[in-house]
Design a protein around this motif. Structure first.
Motif, PDB file in Angstrom:
ATOM      1  N   THR A 359     100.114 -11.793  54.023  1.00 29.10           N
ATOM      2  CA  THR A 359      99.486 -12.258  52.789  1.00 29.10           C
ATOM      3  C   THR A 359      98.492 -11.228  52.269  1.00 29.10           C
ATOM      4  O   THR A 359      98.061 -10.323  52.995  1.00 29.10           O
ATOM      5  CB  THR A 359      98.747 -13.579  53.026  1.00 29.10           C
ATOM      6  OG1 THR A 359      97.671 -13.341  53.941  1.00 29.10           O
ATOM      7  CG2 THR A 359      99.682 -14.634  53.591  1.00 29.10           C
ATOM      8  N   ARG A 404     108.280 -14.680  49.216  1.00 26.62           N
ATOM      9  CA  ARG A 404     107.705 -16.022  49.251  1.00 26.62           C
ATOM     10  C   ARG A 404     108.333 -16.834  50.374  1.00 26.62           C
ATOM     11  O   ARG A 404     109.548 -16.852  50.545  1.00 26.62           O
ATOM     12  CB  ARG A 404     107.919 -16.728  47.910  1.00 26.62           C
ATOM     13  CG  ARG A 404     107.273 -18.105  47.834  1.00 26.62           C
ATOM     14  CD  ARG A 404     107.357 -18.670  46.441  1.00 26.62           C
ATOM     15  NE  ARG A 404     106.517 -17.948  45.510  1.00 26.62           N
ATOM     16  CZ  ARG A 404     105.205 -18.138  45.393  1.00 26.62           C
ATOM     17  NH1 ARG A 404     104.587 -19.008  46.178  1.00 26.62           N
ATOM     18  NH2 ARG A 404     104.518 -17.461  44.509  1.00 26.62           N
ATOM     19  N   ARG A 408     103.755 -20.174  51.020  1.00 26.16           N
ATOM     20  CA  ARG A 408     102.807 -19.139  50.608  1.00 26.16           C
ATOM     21  C   ARG A 408     103.544 -17.886  50.137  1.00 26.16           C
ATOM     22  O   ARG A 408     104.733 -17.708  50.402  1.00 26.16           O
ATOM     23  CB  ARG A 408     101.873 -18.774  51.759  1.00 26.16           C
ATOM     24  CG  ARG A 408     102.575 -18.133  52.946  1.00 26.16           C
ATOM     25  CD  ARG A 408     101.594 -17.842  54.061  1.00 26.16           C
ATOM     26  NE  ARG A 408     102.219 -17.142  55.178  1.00 26.16           N
ATOM     27  CZ  ARG A 408     101.576 -16.756  56.270  1.00 26.16           C
ATOM     28  NH1 ARG A 408     100.280 -17.017  56.390  1.00 26.16           N
ATOM     29  NH2 ARG A 408     102.208 -16.121  57.236  1.00 26.16           N
ATOM     30  N   ARG A 409     102.790 -17.037  49.441  1.00 24.81           N
ATOM     31  CA  ARG A 409     103.333 -15.751  49.013  1.00 24.81           C
ATOM     32  C   ARG A 409     102.902 -14.679  50.006  1.00 24.81           C
ATOM     33  O   ARG A 409     101.737 -14.599  50.397  1.00 24.81           O
ATOM     34  CB  ARG A 409     102.825 -15.379  47.621  1.00 24.81           C
ATOM     35  CG  ARG A 409     103.089 -13.928  47.255  1.00 24.81           C
ATOM     36  CD  ARG A 409     102.631 -13.579  45.870  1.00 24.81           C
ATOM     37  NE  ARG A 409     103.611 -13.991  44.877  1.00 24.81           N
ATOM     38  CZ  ARG A 409     103.546 -13.655  43.587  1.00 24.81           C
ATOM     39  NH1 ARG A 409     102.539 -12.932  43.152  1.00 24.81           N
ATOM     40  NH2 ARG A 409     104.466 -14.056  42.743  1.00 24.81           N
TER      41      ARG A 409
END
Length: 419
Positions: A359, A404, A408-409
């Motif tokens: 992230t 992704r 979450r990304r």
């Protein structure tokens, strides 16, 4: 002819000399009496002819705004459902065939150097602006950025541009940098100028600068917001110029030339024009500037008849955007996303770990731990790391790519990502 501006509580009257003049109720009453309206009330009660005329003006000739609006002719207009009174109007300077040796020499020295002739871009930009104003018809026009060393006559070009476009200018820096919401002075000017007051902007201010610059350049409608009044939607015809030094520090003030803004900016590299010989011959700068002004009708005639070549033509703006490669290289080296890429290469990737996934928060935490001094300014605003990674994903998909998961990304970062 009269009008009533309810927001300001004042009357307006068109005088015999063609000027609209603001009047109090008492002053307008005197003019109406002069026009043979009686101020005497009937014996059986009721309003006098003057009072009835004042009521009629307030009822039938009310306007939501009265004042100048760039590019619009004086008079009452219906704009986006609102009645507006434009009190003054100007037009571009009149054209007249002739020679302009001083201006021609100045522009050649400023814009033609290093094997690149930028004059067709400058002439095409001016032609689009003049054509739009003469027709009183909106056409978007890029922000013209003049970047060069001190003494390269950048401000002189801006002052000449003001005269060419009709003589009205506004200092647009505070509004474009989102340091004020008030815009009445901008609405009244055809030329919005920013002169060296964009330097030292915080990254969040640069983002606001980018958003407002897009609005100023491309949107036909614009919000007129005066102190103490509700905002109105108007349609001013305007052009934006920005002058700043060509140092690395100064160029950081420009918004990032990313998709969505790149085609809305013309970036010209300016070399010293050197008018010192002519200044001595004329006996000072003011007489020389007067001579430059005397050549403007001939220069405008040249610009209006200038043919924009196919290589520079753009169907939307008239002339295609141009970014001088030297300035573009400097901006690219200084761009925060490129600085981030350098830190990723030094502190996140290695020969034993050429690829990384995680992230933006993990990227930021790792870099803050390994190089706190270098990341202090880079991550000085919330969400900076994710924003910069997004820019890199657009400009360097071989190095950064968004991924992704279900919740979450994440970001794939590598030395050479496969498609």
């Amino acid at each position: 002819m009269t009008a009533y501006e309810g927001a300001a509580g004042r009357f307006w009257m068109l005088m015999p000399n063609g000027q609209w003049v603001p009047l109090t109720e008492r002053a307008l009453t005197r003019h109406l009496v002069e026009l043979k309206y009686s101020a005497r009330r009937p014996a059986n009660g009721g309003l006098s002819p003057v009072e009835r005329e004042l009521n009629r003006i307030q009822r039938d000739s009310a306007v939501a705004y009265a004042g100048p609006i760039a590019g619009m002719a004086a008079g009452v207009h219906q704009v986006y459902g609102q009645r507006l009174l434009v009190t003054t109007s100007v037009a571009p300077i009149s054209a007249k065939a002739g020679a302009f040796p001083l201006l021609g020499g100045l522009f050649e020295r400023m814009f033609c150097h290093g094997g690149i002739d930028q004059r067709p871009i400058f002439f095409g930009w001016l032609k689009s602006a003049i054509t739009s104003l003469r027709a009183r018809k909106f056409r978007p026009g890029q922000a013209l950025v003049l970047a060069g060393p001190p003494g390269s006559y950048k401000s002189t070009v801006q002052n000449l541009t003001t005269r060419i476009l009709g003589g009205r200018t506004a200092k647009a820096g505070r509004y474009l940098q989102a340091r004020t919401e008030f815009s009445r002075d901008l609405v009244a000017a055809e030329h919005w100028a920013v002169e060296d007051d964009a330097e030292g902007l915080h990254p969040t201010s640069r983002a606001a600068f980018a958003a407002r610059l897009k609005e100023a350049v491309a949107n036909e409608s614009f919000s007129l917001h005066a102190k103490g009044c509700d905002a109105l939607c108007v349609r001013p015809l305007r052009r934006v110029t920005i002058s700043l030094n060509s140092t690395a520090e100064a160029l950081q003030a420009l918004p990032p030339l990313v998709d969505g803004l790149r085609d809305k900016v013309i970036l010209l590299r300016v070399a010293p024009g050197d008018l010192r010989i002519h200044e001595r011959e004329c006996g000072g700068w003011e007489p020389l500037f007067q001579k430059l002004g005397d050549e403007l009708p001939a220069f405008v005639h040249f610009v209006e008849n200038f043919q924009i070549g196919d290589e520079h033509h753009d169907s939307r703006y008239g002339v295609r955007s141009f970014h001088h490669p030297d300035l573009l290289a400097t901006i690219g080296d200084l761009a925060p996303e490129n600085r981030l890429l350098g830190l990723l290469d030094r502190f996140l990737l290695s020969s034993t770990q050429p690829d990384w996934r995680g992230t933006s928060e993990a990227v930021e935490a790792t870099l803050r731990e390994k190089c706190p001094e270098l990341t202090m300014t880079l991550f000085s605003w919330a969400g900076a790391c994710g924003t910069l990674l997004g820019r890199l994903a657009g400009s360097r998909p071989d190095r950064v790519r968004a991924a992704r998961t279900a919740d979450r990304r994440e970001w794939c970062i590598g030395v050479n990502l496969t498609p």
